[in-house]
Structure formats: structure tokens, C-alpha cells
Design a protein around this motif. Structure first.
Motif: not given
Length: 281
Positions: A177, A179, A207, A211, A214
Motif C-alpha cells: 500500500s 501507506e 487523496e 493518505r 495520515k
């Protein structure tokens, strides 16, 4: 040379300043397909572009061998020497914070060039991922080699700006991912993370920026497609941006910086920055 310039730039982003790094796209360097035969021409254009970027008000510049063909993972000796010569002149003549991008992904050479030239950080396109790049084959992560070179040269002050799942590439392990890539890059010492669109000039997905922000506690910047038309929207999500073709006529990396385009873009950046700061109070 202030050895903490990269850290100071990062601190400004943490405080809410929207940092803009303008690209000094070098003409083709010696040993590459389109080299024109004159290092003087390479130096002249790089210095003219750096001066123009300083004049329009960017916070930093990144010197990159953008136009070297064919693409390769590592630089040849003559490219590395030429990039260091150009970067040193840019550092001496602009007084700006200067970064190095030894393209496509020669992070160790980037550290060596930064150390030799007095630059403050490097951009590392494939820091922790494993990708396939058209024309350059499979490229693996270089975090270990970058950190080793930095320590070997006693250059811990040189910051690392790392792309995550970079443009112009296909992830060989698509199950990883965004992240996860971001967290790994941060854990491996990246100071700033860069999120891009699919290729140069294509807008960075908002977006994706959100991501990554975060996922990690470090600044995140937009690395492609930043322009006058989307500056305000991009800076709502990102802590800054890397700008290249938006300040050039026809969007060509071979063209010089257009000061009129640059001033208009930087005006939009500072207006967005003031509005965002006001809205956050």
C-alpha cells in the motif's frame, strides 16, 4: 554553508509554510545521447534557470540531470562529475537551499554530489519500493546504499526527500500500500516524502497526499503537475510542492524558466498560504 538548511526547510513546513522547490533541469550531460558538446552551455542554462527561480521567490531549487538519455538507474562517472560541477555553481551563486536529484535513482551519487557541491538534500525517486521503469528496467530500493554513503562521507546533515511509489513507474509488488511505502521511507530516515501523479506534468492526486500525511509525521509535498490552476487546491493537502514544467513555456524540460509564469504561480502559492493560515486560526 549552513549545514542545517534542509532541517530548517523541513521545520518551516511543520510550522505551516508552503515550501516550493523549483527544478533546475540540466541540459543533457556529457556521456549521454543528446549532449551538445559544451559544458559551458550546460552551466549557463542551469545558472540562468536558478537565478530566475530565485527571482520569482521559490524556497529551494533541485538540480537534476532530467534530460539525460537513455534512462538508467545509475549515473556514469562523467555524468556524476558534471552534475557536481553544475550544482556547485548553483549553490555558490544563488544562496538558496539546493537539492540534488541524480536521476533516475542514483541516491549514493546524489549524496556524493551534494557533499561535494554544498547542497543540502537529495531527492530519491525509488527509496524503498521496487519498480519497473520503462526503458530503465527493474529498479530496486537504495535506502541502505544512500544511508551508508551519507555516513561514509560524514554528511548526516544532507536531508533525504523520498518519493513513494514514484511517477513513470509500475510497482512490482502492487499489494504494497501507499501507506506502507510511506511508513517504511520514514522509518529509513526520509525527512520529506514526495507524492506524484503518473508522470511529469500530471497532477498529484489529492487523496494520495492525504493518505500519506495520515501515515507519517513528516512533511509531504506534491511532486508533479503542480500549476497555477491547481495550486490552491494542492496546498490544502500538501505541505509544499516541487515545480518544474509549470514555469516553462510548452512544459518542456529543455526550455528555460519563464519568469512571468513563475511569478504568477508563486503569487498564487503565497495567496493560498495566507488563506490557509487564516482559516486555521
Amino acid at each position: 554553508m549552513n549545514k542545517n538548511q534542509s532541517q530548517e526547510l523541513t521545520a518551516k513546513m511543520r510550522e505551516g509554510k508552503k515550501v516550493i522547490a523549483g527544478m533546475v533541469h540540466c541540459l543533457p550531460l556529457p556521456g549521454t545521447l543528446l549532449y551538445g558538446g559544451s559544458m559551458e552551455a550546460v552551466l549557463h542554462k542551469a545558472l540562468a534557470d536558478a537565478a530566475a527561480l530565485k527571482a520569482v521567490g521559490v524556497d529551494a531549487v533541485i538540480v537534476e540531470n532530467t534530460n539525460d538519455r537513455p534512462l538508467a538507474e545509475r549515473l556514469e562517472t562523467e555524468q556524476t562529475a558534471a552534475l557536481a560541477a553544475v550544482a556547485r555553481q548553483v549553490v555558490e551563486e544563488t544562496g538558496l537551499v539546493v537539492g540534488i536529484d541524480a536521476s533516475f535513482n542514483d541516491g549514493p551519487a546524489g549524496i556524493a554530489v551534494a557533499c561535494a557541491s554544498g547542497a543540502s538534500f537529495i531527492r530519491c525517486p525509488v527509496y524503498v519500493d521496487c519498480v519497473m521503469v520503462t526503458g530503465a528496467g527493474k529498479i530496486g530500493p537504495c535506502a541502505k546504499e544512500v544511508l551508508r554513503m551519507r555516513r561514509l562521507l560524514g554528511a548526516e546533515h544532507i536531508g533525504i526527500w523520498a518519493d513513494v511509489q514514484v511517477k513513470h513507474s509500475h510497482l512490482l509488488l502492487p499489494e504494497v500500500s501507499l501507506e506502507e511505502s510511506a511508513r517504511t521511507a520514514w522509518e529509513y530516515g526520509a525527512e520529506v516524502l514526495i507524492v506524484t501523479g503518473l508522470s511529469t506534468g500530471l497532477e498529484t492526486p489529492l487523496e494520495a497526499v492525504r493518505r500519506v500525511k495520515k501515515a507519517v509525521p513528516i512533511p509531504v509535498v506534491a511532486g508533479s503537475g503542480f500549476s497555477l490552476g491547481n495550486a490552491a487546491e494542492q496546498l490544502e493537502a500538501a505541505d509544499g510542492a516541487i515545480v518544474g514544467t509549470a514555469m516553462k513555456k510548452d512544459g518542456s524540460t529543455m526550455e528555460p524558466i519563464d519568469r512571468e509564469l513563475g511569478r504568477a504561480l508563486m503569487k498564487a502559492v503565497r495567496q493560498a498560504e495566507r488563506r490557509i493560515r487564516t482559516d486555521s486560526v
